[in-house]
Motif scaffolding. Sequence first.
Motif, PDB file in Angstrom:
ATOM      1  N   GLY A 165     -12.833   9.836 -14.168  1.00  0.00           N
ATOM      2  CA  GLY A 165     -12.058   9.491 -15.352  1.00  0.00           C
ATOM      3  C   GLY A 165     -10.945  10.490 -15.607  1.00  0.00           C
ATOM      4  O   GLY A 165      -9.800  10.119 -15.931  1.00  0.00           O
ATOM      5  N   PHE A 238     -10.063  12.251 -23.614  1.00  0.00           N
ATOM      6  CA  PHE A 238     -11.172  11.618 -22.896  1.00  0.00           C
ATOM      7  C   PHE A 238     -12.405  11.772 -23.787  1.00  0.00           C
ATOM      8  O   PHE A 238     -12.908  12.881 -23.974  1.00  0.00           O
ATOM      9  N   SER A 264      -2.811   8.848 -24.792  1.00  0.00           N
ATOM     10  CA  SER A 264      -3.740   7.926 -24.131  1.00  0.00           C
ATOM     11  C   SER A 264      -5.171   8.285 -24.521  1.00  0.00           C
ATOM     12  O   SER A 264      -5.469   9.455 -24.821  1.00  0.00           O
ATOM     13  N   LEU A 266      -9.288   7.531 -23.291  1.00  0.00           N
ATOM     14  CA  LEU A 266     -10.255   6.980 -22.330  1.00  0.00           C
ATOM     15  C   LEU A 266     -11.653   7.146 -22.902  1.00  0.00           C
ATOM     16  O   LEU A 266     -11.997   8.214 -23.413  1.00  0.00           O
ATOM     17  N   SER A 282      -9.669   1.638 -22.585  1.00  0.00           N
ATOM     18  CA  SER A 282      -9.963   1.937 -21.179  1.00  0.00           C
ATOM     19  C   SER A 282     -11.225   2.790 -21.146  1.00  0.00           C
ATOM     20  O   SER A 282     -11.449   3.620 -22.030  1.00  0.00           O
ATOM     21  N   THR A 283     -12.036   2.626 -20.119  1.00  0.00           N
ATOM     22  CA  THR A 283     -13.344   3.300 -20.150  1.00  0.00           C
ATOM     23  C   THR A 283     -13.941   3.414 -18.755  1.00  0.00           C
ATOM     24  O   THR A 283     -13.495   2.754 -17.812  1.00  0.00           O
ATOM     25  N   LEU A 314     -14.055   2.477 -13.089  1.00  0.00           N
ATOM     26  CA  LEU A 314     -13.028   2.644 -14.104  1.00  0.00           C
ATOM     27  C   LEU A 314     -12.502   1.274 -14.520  1.00  0.00           C
ATOM     28  O   LEU A 314     -12.186   0.445 -13.665  1.00  0.00           O
ATOM     29  N   THR A 316      -9.428  -0.185 -16.746  1.00  0.00           N
ATOM     30  CA  THR A 316      -8.208   0.150 -17.484  1.00  0.00           C
ATOM     31  C   THR A 316      -7.837  -1.005 -18.405  1.00  0.00           C
ATOM     32  O   THR A 316      -7.753  -2.148 -17.974  1.00  0.00           O
ATOM     33  N   THR A 320      -4.609   3.496 -22.056  1.00  0.00           N
ATOM     34  CA  THR A 320      -4.156   4.526 -21.110  1.00  0.00           C
ATOM     35  C   THR A 320      -2.853   4.103 -20.448  1.00  0.00           C
ATOM     36  O   THR A 320      -2.689   2.949 -20.045  1.00  0.00           O
TER      37      THR A 320
END
Length: 327
Positions: A165, A238, A264, A266, A282-283, A314, A316, A320
């Motif tokens: 990530g 993140f 961004s 995540l 996103s993760t 991932l 998206t 992000t």
Amino acid sequence: MVTIRDVASRAGVSPATVSRVVNGLVGYSDETKVRVEEAVAALHYEPDTFARGLKMKQSSVIGVLAPMVSDALASQVMSGVEHAAREGGYSVMLGRTGQGSTFAPGYLRTLRTYRSAGVILISAAITPEMRRVLGSNVPLISVAIRDGIRFPSIGIDDERAAYDGTKHLLALGHERIGLLAGDPQSTLVNAVRERGYRRAMAEAGRPAVLEQGNSLYDSAPPALHRLLATDPHLTAVFALSDEMGAAVVNELQRIGRRVPHDISVLGFDNTRTATHVYPALSTIAQPLERMGELAVERLLSLTDPGQKVMPHRLITRGTTAPPLSSH
């Protein structure tokens, strides 16, 4: 309350015959089976699974203990557990056990008394005390956590997932990436994920900037503000759970920071929460429902469940993008 004798009287058979039909044993005709099943349906009879468990040395109940690390995560694991349990003819007893890796001994004592067919722990490590309270005959397995050595578990490679990530954010052009960590007591999940983030940042020659949350939504806004106070020029955050990630997205937009144009975000886990925020989060995805199914399958098998490493990936979505200076 309808008893087995009521069913026997209505079907014109003995209570022992009703018991054999209900428990799927042999020793009766097809006609008798139909009469008993019709009587069971007409009287809405529910067998006493506890009493049956005492006689058969095991009940048809699987226990699940879920710490309050994330309602969304636990819910998706439970979906898989309940599906697999139902397919196998088992019921599920759920116990909420508090924050972090704590557990309620009372739940385990109840499951031991109930002669549970097995116990699944969600995001909690099996401890010697758990094993002592539950006894040695009830199988235990942990889901969404692993250490690869000490106990049966099903989980992803958390360090690698967090590393991947962070590398994704670095590849987008972000150099100032803050980490919103989870429960510090969860050394087998959040501490491992933190290690993956630090490794990726060190390889890129970038400083690690992190603040502690507790994986839950409400912990994220104050942790985010501490993170921004440490480095006001962060271009990415993140968050080590989707609940914290969703909270970060909402809080950033509340204070006038655009996502992903200014910062961004995540997340981690790919729970339903990730799609309940705008932009969608996103993760890093882990197969939570499949983990729950597999935990039941392994509990009910007679082999040592061991440690199972599941794949992560991932995903998206809208939170992000490259930093604004790179657009």
